[in-house]
Motif scaffolding. Structure first.
Motif, mmCIF file in Angstrom:
data_model
loop_
_atom_site.group_PDB
_atom_site.id
_atom_site.type_symbol
_atom_site.label_atom_id
_atom_site.label_comp_id
_atom_site.label_asym_id
_atom_site.label_seq_id
_atom_site.Cartn_x
_atom_site.Cartn_y
_atom_site.Cartn_z
ATOM 1 N N LYS A 174 0.825 -1.214 0.000
ATOM 2 C CA LYS A 174 0.000 0.000 0.000
ATOM 3 C C LYS A 174 0.860 1.265 0.000
ATOM 4 C CE LYS A 174 -4.503 -1.113 0.459
ATOM 5 N NZ LYS A 174 -5.632 -0.466 -0.238
ATOM 6 N N SER A 178 1.312 4.292 -2.980
ATOM 7 C CA SER A 178 1.080 5.724 -2.737
ATOM 8 C C SER A 178 2.322 6.566 -3.012
ATOM 9 C CB SER A 178 0.623 5.936 -1.291
ATOM 10 O OG SER A 178 1.680 5.662 -0.382
ATOM 11 N N ARG A 180 5.405 6.006 -1.578
ATOM 12 C CA ARG A 180 6.362 6.002 -0.469
ATOM 13 C C ARG A 180 7.508 5.034 -0.759
ATOM 14 N NH1 ARG A 180 3.492 7.139 4.435
ATOM 15 N NH2 ARG A 180 5.364 6.592 5.624
#
Length: 387
Positions: A174, A178, A180
């Protein structure tokens, strides 16, 4: 009342540690996972009070624990528990095994040298009904919300032991989606539910399990001839449930994680837990049963215990198709001992070396990336000068 609670806790801790302890002694230094669970069960039996498995990180002595119980805050353990302070490097998020008891990975933490904060991510007690049990996705959403609430952004390192590795993997997925950076992702002997094992792997494992069960039955029959079991030793159980328990090596793969009896049929199930522990434990087993892995194409390190786990098959057989860029590292110990004592410290030291390399690479990457651009600018400047 507070003195009675404290005295009962002192007696229980002294019984488990086989010596008298002082109210101000640091329990964290003397307890391991098994002694901690025995202490929690003993306190619950004496006082009807159930302590959180990570209470000793907040209230380190019997005196502090007793005071917290009297104030009704003994189970107010944050979802993101700071295990150690850090400096300038990205924080590390760790998922422990089972119901997130971080005392279980104490040796591992002792071996990790990291110039960043280390946090333990506690499991959320969703307490959903069986017909709609909590899923891994529910837990990851709760983790993301907690990271946002705590203001933890930018690069992170993520580590997970046993079932905690599934949460580590899905959190990393996840975060990568995004944008990161995952500075380091490590899974330590993380299993998958046998619901998703390839059929040949499952058949081979079931045959091995049945042979082991047959040897135990034969040994039991031989023992019963010399020492008959008394009536008081027999466990009363419904005939249908008894049949399911006897057949569980064969039927568990086909059992729905939403069924009432599902946790009891799981190979990991022991029973006899305190109420809160049992609720979170059954939630975790249902999560594992419902989880279906997908391909993760990022880099990671998978630490596989050489000694394996009697309730699981070879993890590489089931994980390799889903982790194409994993580095596989075999480490000393079995599934339980891989994080304990010298094994745990050595594993923590290996993680530290990889962290150091990852941090050095991250520091040099911007300079390396800008080098072609700088060379291009210089070349363009020479052409302009010649004109």
């Amino acid at each position: 009342m507070s003195l009675d609670i404290e005295q009962s806790m002192l007696e229980e801790a002294s019984r488990i540690l086989h010596r008298e302890i002082d109210r101000d002694e640091n329990l964290h230094e003397h307890l391991n996972i098994n002694k901690l669970l025995a202490f929690i069960q003993g306190v619950h039996g004496r006082l009807g009070i159930e302590l959180n498995v990570n209470s000793v990180y907040l209230y380190k002595s019997v005196g502090e624990l007793a005071e917290a119980v009297c104030r009704g805050v003994h189970n107010d353990v944050p979802k993101l528990l700071k295990l150690s302070d850090g400096g300038t490097q990205p924080p590390m998020i760790i998922f422990a095994g089972g119901v997130s008891c971080f005392l279980e990975i104490k040796s591992l933490l002792q071996g990790i040298t990291h110039e960043g904060a280390i946090y333990g991510m506690n499991l959320t007690d969703f307490d959903f009904p069986n017909v709609r049990p909590a899923t891994v996705s529910d837990e990851i959403d709760a983790c993301l919300a907690e990271l946002e609430r705590q203001g933890i952004d930018g690069p992170v390192c993520v580590l997970g032991y046993s079932l905690g590795g599934i949460f580590a993997l899905e959190l990393a997925r996840k975060l990568r989606a995004s944008g990161r950076e995952i500075r380091l992702l490590g899974l330590i002997d993380t299993p998958q539910s046998e619901h998703v094992w390839p059929l040949p792997v499952w058949i081979g494992y079931v045959l091995h399990r049945l042979r082991r069960r047959l040897r135990k039955v034969k040994a039991g029959l031989r023992a019963s001839r010399t020492s008959p079991v008394s009536v008081s030793q027999k466990t009363e159980i419904q005939p249908r449930r008894m049949l399911l328990h006897r057949l569980r090596p064969l039927i568990f793969r086909f059992c729905s994680p939403k069924s009432d009896i599902y946790p009891e049929l799981a190979p990991e199930w022991v029973g006899g837990y305190t109420p809160d522990y049992q609720r979170v434990g059954t939630q975790l087993l249902r999560m594992k049963g419902l989880y279906r892995p997908t391909v993760y194409d990022g880099r990671l390190v998978y630490y596989r215990a050489k000694g394996g786990d009697p309730t699981e098959c070879d993890q590489r057989l089931i994980w390799q198709p889903f982790l194409p860029n994993a580095e596989w590292v075999d480490v000393r110990g079995n599934h339980l001992s891989v994080i304990v004592g010298k094994n745990g410290v050595a594993l923590g030291q290996d993680i530290s070396r990889r962290l150091e390399r990852a941090n050095r690479t991250a520091l040099t990457a911007p300079a390396a990336a800008s080098a072609p651009f700088a060379a291009g600018v210089a070349h363009f400047g020479k052409r302009v000068a010649r004109r």
